[in-house]
Design an enzyme around this catalytic site. Structure first.
Site, PDB file in Angstrom:
ATOM      1  N   ALA A  69     -53.480 -64.541  17.031  1.00 25.15           N
ATOM      2  CA  ALA A  69     -52.582 -65.343  16.189  1.00 25.15           C
ATOM      3  C   ALA A  69     -52.332 -66.691  16.853  1.00 25.15           C
ATOM      4  O   ALA A  69     -52.131 -67.701  16.179  1.00 25.15           O
ATOM      5  CB  ALA A  69     -51.266 -64.605  15.974  1.00 25.15           C
ATOM      6  N   THR A  70     -52.358 -66.713  18.181  1.00 24.69           N
ATOM      7  CA  THR A  70     -52.200 -67.988  18.894  1.00 24.69           C
ATOM      8  C   THR A  70     -53.278 -68.973  18.433  1.00 24.69           C
ATOM      9  O   THR A  70     -52.982 -70.138  18.140  1.00 24.69           O
ATOM     10  CB  THR A  70     -52.286 -67.753  20.420  1.00 24.69           C
ATOM     11  OG1 THR A  70     -51.217 -66.882  20.803  1.00 24.69           O
ATOM     12  CG2 THR A  70     -52.184 -69.056  21.200  1.00 24.69           C
ATOM     13  N   ASN A 148     -39.635 -63.039  17.092  1.00 28.63           N
ATOM     14  CA  ASN A 148     -40.107 -62.025  18.037  1.00 28.63           C
ATOM     15  C   ASN A 148     -39.061 -61.635  19.071  1.00 28.63           C
ATOM     16  O   ASN A 148     -39.111 -60.563  19.635  1.00 28.63           O
ATOM     17  CB  ASN A 148     -41.380 -62.502  18.748  1.00 28.63           C
ATOM     18  CG  ASN A 148     -41.226 -63.857  19.394  1.00 28.63           C
ATOM     19  OD1 ASN A 148     -40.826 -64.821  18.747  1.00 28.63           O
ATOM     20  ND2 ASN A 148     -41.522 -63.949  20.667  1.00 28.63           N
ATOM     21  N   GLN A 176     -44.743 -61.037  13.472  1.00 26.12           N
ATOM     22  CA  GLN A 176     -43.797 -59.917  13.636  1.00 26.12           C
ATOM     23  C   GLN A 176     -43.336 -59.368  12.283  1.00 26.12           C
ATOM     24  O   GLN A 176     -42.623 -58.365  12.237  1.00 26.12           O
ATOM     25  CB  GLN A 176     -42.565 -60.367  14.439  1.00 26.12           C
ATOM     26  CG  GLN A 176     -42.875 -60.820  15.850  1.00 26.12           C
ATOM     27  CD  GLN A 176     -43.167 -59.678  16.804  1.00 26.12           C
ATOM     28  OE1 GLN A 176     -42.899 -58.508  16.516  1.00 26.12           O
ATOM     29  NE2 GLN A 176     -43.735 -59.997  17.949  1.00 26.12           N
ATOM     30  N   SER A 193     -51.491 -61.070  13.490  1.00 26.42           N
ATOM     31  CA  SER A 193     -52.137 -60.571  14.705  1.00 26.42           C
ATOM     32  C   SER A 193     -52.343 -59.059  14.625  1.00 26.42           C
ATOM     33  O   SER A 193     -51.454 -58.334  14.155  1.00 26.42           O
ATOM     34  CB  SER A 193     -51.229 -60.911  15.899  1.00 26.42           C
ATOM     35  OG  SER A 193     -51.783 -60.414  17.089  1.00 26.42           O
ATOM     36  N   GLY A 194     -53.493 -58.585  15.124  1.00 26.59           N
ATOM     37  CA  GLY A 194     -53.798 -57.155  15.058  1.00 26.59           C
ATOM     38  C   GLY A 194     -52.869 -56.277  15.882  1.00 26.59           C
ATOM     39  O   GLY A 194     -52.408 -55.236  15.430  1.00 26.59           O
ATOM     40  N   HIS A 195     -52.561 -56.733  17.120  1.00 26.42           N
ATOM     41  CA  HIS A 195     -51.897 -55.802  18.044  1.00 26.42           C
ATOM     42  C   HIS A 195     -50.407 -55.614  17.776  1.00 26.42           C
ATOM     43  O   HIS A 195     -49.771 -54.777  18.414  1.00 26.42           O
ATOM     44  CB  HIS A 195     -52.170 -56.182  19.499  1.00 26.42           C
ATOM     45  CG  HIS A 195     -51.499 -57.417  20.006  1.00 26.42           C
ATOM     46  ND1 HIS A 195     -50.454 -57.376  20.889  1.00 26.42           N
ATOM     47  CD2 HIS A 195     -51.743 -58.736  19.787  1.00 26.42           C
ATOM     48  CE1 HIS A 195     -50.097 -58.613  21.202  1.00 26.42           C
ATOM     49  NE2 HIS A 195     -50.861 -59.453  20.544  1.00 26.42           N
ATOM     50  N   THR A 231     -69.372 -65.487  16.843  1.00 28.07           N
ATOM     51  CA  THR A 231     -69.733 -64.164  16.328  1.00 28.07           C
ATOM     52  C   THR A 231     -68.505 -63.276  16.276  1.00 28.07           C
ATOM     53  O   THR A 231     -67.790 -63.150  17.276  1.00 28.07           O
ATOM     54  CB  THR A 231     -70.801 -63.516  17.252  1.00 28.07           C
ATOM     55  OG1 THR A 231     -71.894 -64.420  17.361  1.00 28.07           O
ATOM     56  CG2 THR A 231     -71.275 -62.183  16.707  1.00 28.07           C
ATOM     57  N   CYS A 314     -43.154 -63.429  27.052  1.00 27.97           N
ATOM     58  CA  CYS A 314     -43.546 -64.685  27.702  1.00 27.97           C
ATOM     59  C   CYS A 314     -42.436 -65.153  28.633  1.00 27.97           C
ATOM     60  O   CYS A 314     -42.667 -65.468  29.784  1.00 27.97           O
ATOM     61  CB  CYS A 314     -43.814 -65.771  26.678  1.00 27.97           C
ATOM     62  SG  CYS A 314     -44.821 -65.200  25.337  1.00 27.97           S
TER      63      CYS A 314
HETATM   64  N1  PLP Z   1     -46.195 -65.389  17.095  1.00 36.06           N
HETATM   65  C1  PLP Z   1     -45.312 -64.430  17.380  1.00 36.06           C
HETATM   66  C2  PLP Z   1     -44.024 -64.408  16.634  1.00 36.06           C
HETATM   67  C3  PLP Z   1     -45.596 -63.469  18.342  1.00 36.06           C
HETATM   68  O1  PLP Z   1     -44.698 -62.522  18.616  1.00 36.06           O
HETATM   69  C4  PLP Z   1     -46.839 -63.532  19.011  1.00 36.06           C
HETATM   70  C5  PLP Z   1     -47.155 -62.576  20.104  1.00 36.06           C
HETATM   71  O2  PLP Z   1     -46.390 -62.396  21.029  1.00 36.06           O
HETATM   72  C6  PLP Z   1     -47.737 -64.548  18.672  1.00 36.06           C
HETATM   73  C7  PLP Z   1     -47.386 -65.456  17.718  1.00 36.06           C
HETATM   74  C8  PLP Z   1     -49.085 -64.643  19.328  1.00 36.06           C
HETATM   75  O3  PLP Z   1     -49.922 -63.582  18.909  1.00 36.06           O
HETATM   76  P1  PLP Z   1     -51.264 -63.221  19.704  1.00 36.06           P
HETATM   77  O4  PLP Z   1     -50.868 -62.281  20.792  1.00 36.06           O
HETATM   78  O5  PLP Z   1     -52.166 -62.569  18.686  1.00 36.06           O
HETATM   79  O6  PLP Z   1     -51.833 -64.496  20.195  1.00 36.06           O
END
Ligand code: PLP
Length: 371
Positions: A69-70, A148, A176, A193-195, A231, A314
């Site tokens: 997602a970043t 988050n 989130q 984001s997948g995780h 890829t 973070c």
């Molecule tokens: N945005 C939010 C609100 C998040 O909580 C996170 C992950 O901590 C991200 C973006 C970034 O996601 P990714 O870990 O897929 O880069």
């Protein structure tokens, strides 16, 4: 171990691990190759794309997979500014994730003009403040759906409407929120984001309304819709798709479970704890708590078999107090006295209640209070 750090990452669902398995062993073909095996992998990725798109639930757009997602947020912001002729402003919020705030700072260093709006003590954006900042130089308004760190839910539909009134695009970080709360209609760009939904790490996606596609940042083979080269990993995309399918199917059950956990947690909390951020406009799988005088970092190291967090993953690493807690008006001391408990699908009531009892006892012990 009791795992209460669902905002940092979520446990991989067994169904996801099973769906990924063939794609990390025997099914190794390049999904962009024309062979029968390649086409099979490409078809699996297309099914995953549909599943993630369906979980987002917005229409008239396309979804591109990214490495996180970043990356999706970087792409949305930098690629939109690159494309926006004569518009050099970004309006965002002080409580966004670093993936947005740091990207904005970088763009600022290259000449963009960034406005970071404050939030109230409840963590919510004031729409009048937002509207007062909007003019025809704004290219993009970036606001996250579910925070988050403190779980509060911003009014995304109204924000998107205000952005559209002045001809700007609206970017929603729904990392989130996906599978937990409805993603409102309105955003032009949505990052996921997948995780965070029981899928694999290192796969994300950017949903783009037709016509709102940002300029490409990563050039090469043009694999993702001609906009994002590289890829793709069938295993990661299939895992993300399986996780998205599960959140769609289990949405009502997951949501009832999380609401019941939240109620049990609040009932269990003894005096001395305050919830950070709005309790009403909030996703209930996030309980951010503070206790005057508590050394939260020490509490975490005293309770090594319970996984929970300071303000955010973070902020925990950096030793800096959370920018979100500061934005809701907490001083450094209060921010350092705050913990975040995150729970969800695989958390049992017994685990959560047991952990809260131990956290409360350890906090009291630290402060020399009777158990
Ligand atoms: N945005 C939010 C609100 C998040 O909580 C996170 C992950 O901590 C991200 C973006 C970034 O996601 P990714 O870990 O897929 O880069």
């Amino acid at each position: 171990m009791i795992y209460l750090d669902y905002q940092a990452t979520t446990p991989v669902a067994p169904e996801v691990a099973e769906a990924m398995q063939p794609w990390i062993s025997e099914k190794f073909a390049n999904p962009h190759s024309p062979s029968r095996w390649g086409r099979e992998a490409a078809a699996a990725i297309e099914l995953a794309r549909k599943r993630v798109t369906d979980a987002i639930g917005l229409t008239r757009g396309r979804l591109a997979f990214t490495g996180s997602a970043t990356e999706a947020l970087n792409w949305a912001l930098k690629g939109t500014l690159e494309k926006a002729k004569g518009r050099d402003r970004i309006v965002t919020v002080a409580t966004e994730h670093a993936a947005v705030l740091d990207t904005c700072e970088w763009l600022e260093s290259r000449g963009s003009n960034v406005t970071r709006l404050p939030v109230g003590a409840n963590g919510l954006l004031n729409l009048d403040n937002l509207k007062a900042e909007l003019d025809d130089r704004v290219a993009i308004v970036a606001v996250m759906l579910v925070n988050n760190e403190i779980g509060v839910i911003q009014p995304i539909a109204e924000i998107a409407e205000a952005a559209h009134e002045i001809g700007a695009l609206m970017l929603c970080d729904a990392v989130q929120g996906l599978g937990r709360v409805d993603i409102p209609r309105g955003p032009d760009l949505v990052a996921v984001s997948g995780h965070k939904i029981h899928g694999p790490k290192a796969v994300g996606a950017l949903w783009m309304r037709d016509g709102a596609e940002p300029e490409a940042l990563i050039h090469g083979g043009g694999q993702e819709l001609g906009l994002r080269s590289g890829t793709l990993s069938p295993a990661l995309c299939v895992g993300f798709g399986a996780a998205a399918n599960l959140v769609s199917e289990c949405r009502a059950i997951d949501s009832d479970h999380v609401d019941a956990l939240w109620a049990s947690a609040l009932q269990e909390l003894r005096t001395g704890w305050t919830v950070n951020g709005s309790e009403d406009q909030r996703y209930h799988g996030n309980l951010n708590l503070r206790r005057d005088g508590l050394d939260a970092a020490r509490l975490i190291s005293d309770l090594r078999d319970i996984a929970f967090s300071l303000g955010s993953a973070c902020a925990s690493g950096s030793g800096r107090p959370s920018h979100v807690l500061r934005a809701i008006g907490l001083g450094d001391r209060e921010a350092r006295s705050s913990i975040r408990l995150g729970f969800g699908r695989y958390t049992s009531k017994e685990e959560l209640v047991g952990a809260i009892r131990r956290i409360d006892a350890a906090a009291r012990d630290q402060q020399g209070l009777a158990a």
